[in-house]
Design an enzyme around this catalytic site. Structure first.
Site, PDB file in Angstrom:
ATOM      1  N   ASN A   7     -83.525  24.479  30.293  1.00  0.00           N
ATOM      2  CA  ASN A   7     -84.197  23.499  29.248  1.00  0.00           C
ATOM      3  C   ASN A   7     -82.365  23.595  28.390  1.00  0.00           C
ATOM      4  O   ASN A   7     -82.745  24.251  26.954  1.00  0.00           O
ATOM      5  CB  ASN A   7     -84.828  24.312  28.001  1.00  0.00           C
ATOM      6  CG  ASN A   7     -85.549  22.952  27.043  1.00  0.00           C
ATOM      7  OD1 ASN A   7     -85.204  21.503  27.110  1.00  0.00           O
ATOM      8  ND2 ASN A   7     -86.818  23.278  26.444  1.00  0.00           N
ATOM      9  N   TRP A   8     -81.590  21.792  28.234  1.00  0.00           N
ATOM     10  CA  TRP A   8     -80.839  22.231  27.321  1.00  0.00           C
ATOM     11  C   TRP A   8     -80.903  21.435  25.380  1.00  0.00           C
ATOM     12  O   TRP A   8     -80.748  21.225  25.089  1.00  0.00           O
ATOM     13  CB  TRP A   8     -79.700  21.474  27.668  1.00  0.00           C
ATOM     14  CG  TRP A   8     -79.369  21.789  29.141  1.00  0.00           C
ATOM     15  CD1 TRP A   8     -78.826  23.117  29.611  1.00  0.00           C
ATOM     16  CD2 TRP A   8     -78.118  20.750  30.332  1.00  0.00           C
ATOM     17  NE1 TRP A   8     -78.229  22.720  30.163  1.00  0.00           N
ATOM     18  CE2 TRP A   8     -78.004  21.888  31.182  1.00  0.00           C
ATOM     19  CE3 TRP A   8     -77.721  19.753  30.311  1.00  0.00           C
ATOM     20  CZ2 TRP A   8     -76.874  21.885  31.598  1.00  0.00           C
ATOM     21  CZ3 TRP A   8     -76.754  19.206  31.314  1.00  0.00           C
ATOM     22  CH2 TRP A   8     -76.949  20.445  32.217  1.00  0.00           C
ATOM     23  N   LYS A   9     -82.968  21.395  25.631  1.00  0.00           N
ATOM     24  CA  LYS A   9     -83.053  20.544  24.344  1.00  0.00           C
ATOM     25  C   LYS A   9     -82.553  19.206  23.689  1.00  0.00           C
ATOM     26  O   LYS A   9     -81.632  18.784  24.602  1.00  0.00           O
ATOM     27  CB  LYS A   9     -82.665  21.384  22.910  1.00  0.00           C
ATOM     28  CG  LYS A   9     -83.837  22.753  23.905  1.00  0.00           C
ATOM     29  CD  LYS A   9     -84.525  23.675  23.321  1.00  0.00           C
ATOM     30  CE  LYS A   9     -84.785  24.888  23.379  1.00  0.00           C
ATOM     31  NZ  LYS A   9     -85.181  25.596  22.672  1.00  0.00           N
ATOM     32  N   HIS A  93     -93.817  20.841  25.040  1.00  0.00           N
ATOM     33  CA  HIS A  93     -92.862  22.161  24.471  1.00  0.00           C
ATOM     34  C   HIS A  93     -93.431  22.273  23.349  1.00  0.00           C
ATOM     35  O   HIS A  93     -93.537  21.379  22.462  1.00  0.00           O
ATOM     36  CB  HIS A  93     -92.254  21.429  24.739  1.00  0.00           C
ATOM     37  CG  HIS A  93     -90.675  22.691  24.146  1.00  0.00           C
ATOM     38  ND1 HIS A  93     -90.515  23.495  23.156  1.00  0.00           N
ATOM     39  CD2 HIS A  93     -90.514  23.684  25.662  1.00  0.00           C
ATOM     40  CE1 HIS A  93     -89.031  24.504  23.144  1.00  0.00           C
ATOM     41  NE2 HIS A  93     -89.426  24.459  24.287  1.00  0.00           N
ATOM     42  N   GLU A  95     -91.580  23.279  20.559  1.00  0.00           N
ATOM     43  CA  GLU A  95     -91.107  22.222  20.050  1.00  0.00           C
ATOM     44  C   GLU A  95     -91.487  20.528  19.759  1.00  0.00           C
ATOM     45  O   GLU A  95     -91.253  19.894  17.966  1.00  0.00           O
ATOM     46  CB  GLU A  95     -89.820  21.762  19.490  1.00  0.00           C
ATOM     47  CG  GLU A  95     -89.063  23.480  19.166  1.00  0.00           C
ATOM     48  CD  GLU A  95     -87.780  23.459  20.466  1.00  0.00           C
ATOM     49  OE1 GLU A  95     -87.408  23.139  21.171  1.00  0.00           O
ATOM     50  OE2 GLU A  95     -87.099  24.422  20.847  1.00  0.00           O
ATOM     51  N   GLU A 174     -94.618  29.967  26.418  1.00  0.00           N
ATOM     52  CA  GLU A 174     -94.052  30.166  26.230  1.00  0.00           C
ATOM     53  C   GLU A 174     -94.832  30.581  24.294  1.00  0.00           C
ATOM     54  O   GLU A 174     -95.054  29.657  23.809  1.00  0.00           O
ATOM     55  CB  GLU A 174     -93.215  28.545  25.875  1.00  0.00           C
ATOM     56  CG  GLU A 174     -92.275  28.098  27.021  1.00  0.00           C
ATOM     57  CD  GLU A 174     -90.968  27.489  26.472  1.00  0.00           C
ATOM     58  OE1 GLU A 174     -90.301  27.781  27.709  1.00  0.00           O
ATOM     59  OE2 GLU A 174     -91.192  26.724  26.083  1.00  0.00           O
ATOM     60  N   GLY A 180     -86.350  30.771  21.123  1.00  0.00           N
ATOM     61  CA  GLY A 180     -84.802  30.592  20.386  1.00  0.00           C
ATOM     62  C   GLY A 180     -84.815  31.856  18.751  1.00  0.00           C
ATOM     63  O   GLY A 180     -84.852  31.218  18.461  1.00  0.00           O
ATOM     64  N   SER A 220     -86.563  32.926  24.957  1.00  0.00           N
ATOM     65  CA  SER A 220     -85.489  34.240  24.629  1.00  0.00           C
ATOM     66  C   SER A 220     -85.053  35.096  26.014  1.00  0.00           C
ATOM     67  O   SER A 220     -84.644  36.190  25.984  1.00  0.00           O
ATOM     68  CB  SER A 220     -86.067  35.118  23.142  1.00  0.00           C
ATOM     69  OG  SER A 220     -85.718  34.450  22.645  1.00  0.00           O
ATOM     70  N   GLY A 241     -83.823  28.505  27.441  1.00  0.00           N
ATOM     71  CA  GLY A 241     -83.062  27.971  26.401  1.00  0.00           C
ATOM     72  C   GLY A 241     -82.154  27.709  26.111  1.00  0.00           C
ATOM     73  O   GLY A 241     -80.951  27.599  26.797  1.00  0.00           O
ATOM     74  N   GLY A 242     -81.817  28.758  25.600  1.00  0.00           N
ATOM     75  CA  GLY A 242     -80.450  28.987  24.563  1.00  0.00           C
ATOM     76  C   GLY A 242     -79.592  29.111  26.490  1.00  0.00           C
ATOM     77  O   GLY A 242     -78.615  29.713  26.496  1.00  0.00           O
TER      78      GLY A 242
HETATM   79  P1  PGA Z   1     -84.866  30.010  24.344  1.00  0.00           P
HETATM   80  O1  PGA Z   1     -86.127  28.668  24.870  1.00  0.00           O
HETATM   81  O2  PGA Z   1     -84.915  30.847  25.366  1.00  0.00           O
HETATM   82  O3  PGA Z   1     -83.725  29.315  23.740  1.00  0.00           O
HETATM   83  O4  PGA Z   1     -86.576  30.636  23.398  1.00  0.00           O
HETATM   84  C1  PGA Z   1     -87.106  28.339  25.729  1.00  0.00           C
HETATM   85  C2  PGA Z   1     -87.130  27.201  25.882  1.00  0.00           C
HETATM   86  O5  PGA Z   1     -87.316  26.537  24.506  1.00  0.00           O
HETATM   87  O6  PGA Z   1     -88.123  26.553  26.244  1.00  0.00           O
END
Ligand code: PGA
Length: 258
Positions: A7-9, A93, A95, A174, A180, A220, A241-242
């Site tokens: 997930n490149w957000k 998600h 977010e 999640e 994050g 994470s 994500g990251g």
């Molecule tokens: P993260 O993000 O791996 O940076 O914690 C996961 C996500 O938001 O899908």
């Protein structure tokens, strides 16, 4: 077969996105047929990534609206994604829930719209820290999934894809406190939540769909902890994500899940 979704957000310039999309597809050639890999790319870059016609990584959107078309400024529909060679989209998600007012009802309708258009939907669920501390993880997961299914009218028949072992619907667990933050759930905590989710899916969609429906862990995930999650009985992959932003490091992480 495990499934890893990056997930490149809202990261990367256009040049970075196109270069990294190409690199990741090159780097994962040797993993073809051994693992499923997808990336949820920022919307403005979807079309160009699609036009590169690369494999084995499948293209995902990070969101989509529940209507096929309409006066919804700033949104895009699942039907539009079908023209972009997109395999599917993330839905709700945390977010999106936290900053853009998404709830279980809109999540269910967005999910239904993807399934109706023959696309994959990855419905994101998970508790926040206060809910975990209060012992409410199972209650939160039940509400998130059951209310979404009710709002979208989602039934077992809607999840059927050409590959019976890979239904159109997936769930990403999640925990909000782990996204994050560098603070992941332990494999034991994650497995417990995944077992709860599997049970909810059995009750709502029936046993045969529930047992094949991918349930991914996210929060994470990195190259160090990913194998501990992949060994769990009810964890079918990861939403990353990251650690998905850099193609070589992401490929190393993926390799560990094969
Ligand atoms: P993260 O993000 O791996 O940076 O914690 C996961 C996500 O938001 O899908």
């Amino acid at each position: 077969m495990k499934w890893i979704i990056g997930n490149w957000k809202m990261f990367k310039t256009r040049t970075e996105a196109l270069n990294d999309w190409k690199s990741l597809n090159d780097l994962t050639q040797a993993l073809k047929g051994k693992i499923r890999v997808s990336v949820a790319v920022p919307a403005p870059y979807l079309s160009e990534c699609a036009q590169m016609r690369l494999n084995p990584v499948t293209l995902f959107s990070q969101n989509c609206h529940f209507a096929d078309q309409g006066a919804y400024t700033g949104e895009w529909s699942a039907r539009m994604l079908t023209h972009l060679n997109c395999a599917g989209s993330l839905v709700a998600h945390s977010e999106r829930r936290q900053y853009f007012g998404e709830n279980n009802g809109s999540a269910g309708k967005r999910t239904a719209s993807l399934l109706r258009n023959g696309l994959r939907a990855v419905l994101c669920v998970g508790e926040n820290w206060n809910e975990r501390q209060a012992g409410r993880v199972d209650a939160v997961l039940n509400a998130q999934i059951r209310e979404a299914f009710a709002a979208g009218g989602i039934a077992a028949k809607d999840c059927v894809s050409a590959d019976p072992a890979f239904p159109l619907l997936s769930i990403a667990y999640e925990p909000v406190w782990a996204i994050g933050t560098g603070k992941s759930a332990t494999a034991v905590e994650a497995q417990a939540a995944h077992a709860t989710i599997r049970k909810i899916l059995q009750d709502t969609l029936g046993k045969s769909v529930a047992q094949n429906l991918p349930v991914l862990y996210g929060g994470s995930v990195n190259g160090q902890n990913v194998t501990s999650f992949m060994q769990c009985a009810d964890i079918d992959g990861a939403l990353v994500g990251g650690a998905s932003l850099e193609p070589k490091a992401f490929t190393d992480l993926i390799q560990k899940c094969v």
